[in-house]
Design a protein around this motif. Structure first.
Motif, mmCIF file in Angstrom:
data_model
loop_
_atom_site.group_PDB
_atom_site.id
_atom_site.type_symbol
_atom_site.label_atom_id
_atom_site.label_comp_id
_atom_site.label_asym_id
_atom_site.label_seq_id
_atom_site.Cartn_x
_atom_site.Cartn_y
_atom_site.Cartn_z
ATOM 1 N N UNK A 57 0.818 -1.222 0.000
ATOM 2 C CA UNK A 57 0.000 0.000 0.000
ATOM 3 C C UNK A 57 0.854 1.275 0.000
ATOM 4 N N UNK A 58 2.123 1.160 0.334
ATOM 5 C CA UNK A 58 2.930 2.356 0.568
ATOM 6 C C UNK A 58 4.159 2.506 -0.315
ATOM 7 N N UNK A 59 4.679 1.420 -0.842
ATOM 8 C CA UNK A 59 5.974 1.497 -1.527
ATOM 9 C C UNK A 59 5.965 2.431 -2.727
ATOM 10 N N UNK A 60 4.915 2.405 -3.518
ATOM 11 C CA UNK A 60 4.854 3.294 -4.682
ATOM 12 C C UNK A 60 4.821 4.751 -4.276
ATOM 13 N N UNK A 61 4.025 5.056 -3.271
ATOM 14 C CA UNK A 61 3.931 6.443 -2.788
ATOM 15 C C UNK A 61 5.262 6.873 -2.184
ATOM 16 N N UNK A 62 5.868 6.001 -1.397
ATOM 17 C CA UNK A 62 7.153 6.335 -0.769
ATOM 18 C C UNK A 62 8.219 6.549 -1.846
ATOM 19 N N UNK A 63 8.238 5.701 -2.875
ATOM 20 C CA UNK A 63 9.204 5.889 -3.965
ATOM 21 C C UNK A 63 8.975 7.231 -4.662
ATOM 22 N N UNK A 64 7.704 7.579 -4.901
ATOM 23 C CA UNK A 64 7.402 8.877 -5.515
ATOM 24 C C UNK A 64 7.865 10.025 -4.623
ATOM 25 N N UNK A 65 7.559 9.921 -3.331
ATOM 26 C CA UNK A 65 7.969 10.982 -2.403
ATOM 27 C C UNK A 65 9.485 11.116 -2.352
ATOM 28 N N UNK A 66 10.190 9.984 -2.282
ATOM 29 C CA UNK A 66 11.647 10.038 -2.251
ATOM 30 C C UNK A 66 12.193 10.655 -3.534
ATOM 31 N N UNK A 67 11.599 10.303 -4.655
ATOM 32 C CA UNK A 67 12.017 10.886 -5.928
ATOM 33 C C UNK A 67 11.867 12.407 -5.893
ATOM 34 N N UNK A 68 10.764 12.868 -5.353
ATOM 35 C CA UNK A 68 10.537 14.317 -5.227
ATOM 36 C C UNK A 68 11.495 14.940 -4.220
ATOM 37 N N UNK A 69 11.628 14.307 -3.074
ATOM 38 C CA UNK A 69 12.447 14.879 -2.005
ATOM 39 C C UNK A 69 13.926 14.931 -2.381
ATOM 40 N N UNK A 70 14.382 14.013 -3.231
ATOM 41 C CA UNK A 70 15.773 14.066 -3.678
ATOM 42 C C UNK A 70 15.990 15.081 -4.791
ATOM 43 N N UNK A 71 14.952 15.752 -5.203
ATOM 44 C CA UNK A 71 15.099 16.852 -6.166
ATOM 45 C C UNK A 71 15.163 18.213 -5.463
ATOM 46 N N UNK A 72 14.932 18.223 -4.167
ATOM 47 C CA UNK A 72 15.063 19.462 -3.400
ATOM 48 C C UNK A 72 16.551 19.824 -3.359
ATOM 49 N N UNK A 73 16.879 21.066 -3.629
ATOM 50 C CA UNK A 73 18.292 21.463 -3.609
ATOM 51 C C UNK A 73 18.981 21.064 -2.305
ATOM 52 N N UNK A 74 20.155 20.473 -2.436
ATOM 53 C CA UNK A 74 20.949 20.087 -1.276
ATOM 54 C C UNK A 74 20.674 18.698 -0.727
ATOM 55 N N UNK A 75 19.720 17.968 -1.322
ATOM 56 C CA UNK A 75 19.398 16.620 -0.836
ATOM 57 C C UNK A 75 20.425 15.627 -1.371
#
Length: 163
Positions: A57-75
């Motif tokens: 129930x969570x892995x796809x959402x978590x992967x999407x969130x991580x993909x977004x969060x690693x695009x934040x400058x400095x991540x």
């Protein structure tokens, strides 16, 4: 030295497909982040907040969130691993001590702070104007690291390792 879930996480993170070092429009990033945080919260509510018990129930959402969060400058994934090792030495596995519910509520405090900030301003403005040491950039990093811990737990479980 004993192989820990942090070691396991390091191998997984440094080879992860969700880590992208590409430039992204911060307005689009903020909108996408808000959408996926809502999806995460909705699924967590449906699952009784046990984010570790039903990874499907969570892995796809978590992967999407991580993909977004690693695009934040400095991540930087390497910095996240250093921070996770430091916190693991300091606190042990306290983030999962009460199971998936405890893991969710550890992370949801960060989600609440991020959502509150983004309800007042867009991500670009928040990143430019929030100069507090524990500002939105810190909250985004903490959330990213909690999500990495969830991912490491699921990977560890898949391989049949003991937690």
């Amino acid at each position: 030295m004993t192989f820990t879930y942090i070691d396991y996480l390091e191998e997984a993170v440094l080879s992860a497909t969700f880590i992208k070092n590409e430039v992204v429009n911060l307005d689009v990033l903020g909108t996408s982040l808000g959408r996926d945080l809502k999806r995460l919260e909705s699924n967590a509510e449906d699952e009784g907040y046990d984010v570790l018990g039903n990874p499907g129930r969570f892995r796809g959402i978590v992967a999407n969130l991580l993909s977004l969060l690693y695009r934040v400058p400095g991540a930087l994934p390497e910095e996240d691993i250093i921070q996770l090792r430091k916190k693991d030495e300091e606190y042990g596995g306290s983030w999962k001590r009460r199971g998936g519910i405890g893991a969710y509520f550890s992370a949801v405090r960060k989600i609440d702070r991020i959502e509150h900030r983004l309800s007042k301003m867009d991500l670009r403005t928040a990143l430019e104007n929030d100069t507090r040491e524990e500002g939105i950039l810190d909250d985004l990093g903490d959330l990213r690291r909690y999500l990495l811990l969830w991912e490491s737990y699921w990977l560890w479980e898949e391989d049949g390792e003991e937690q």
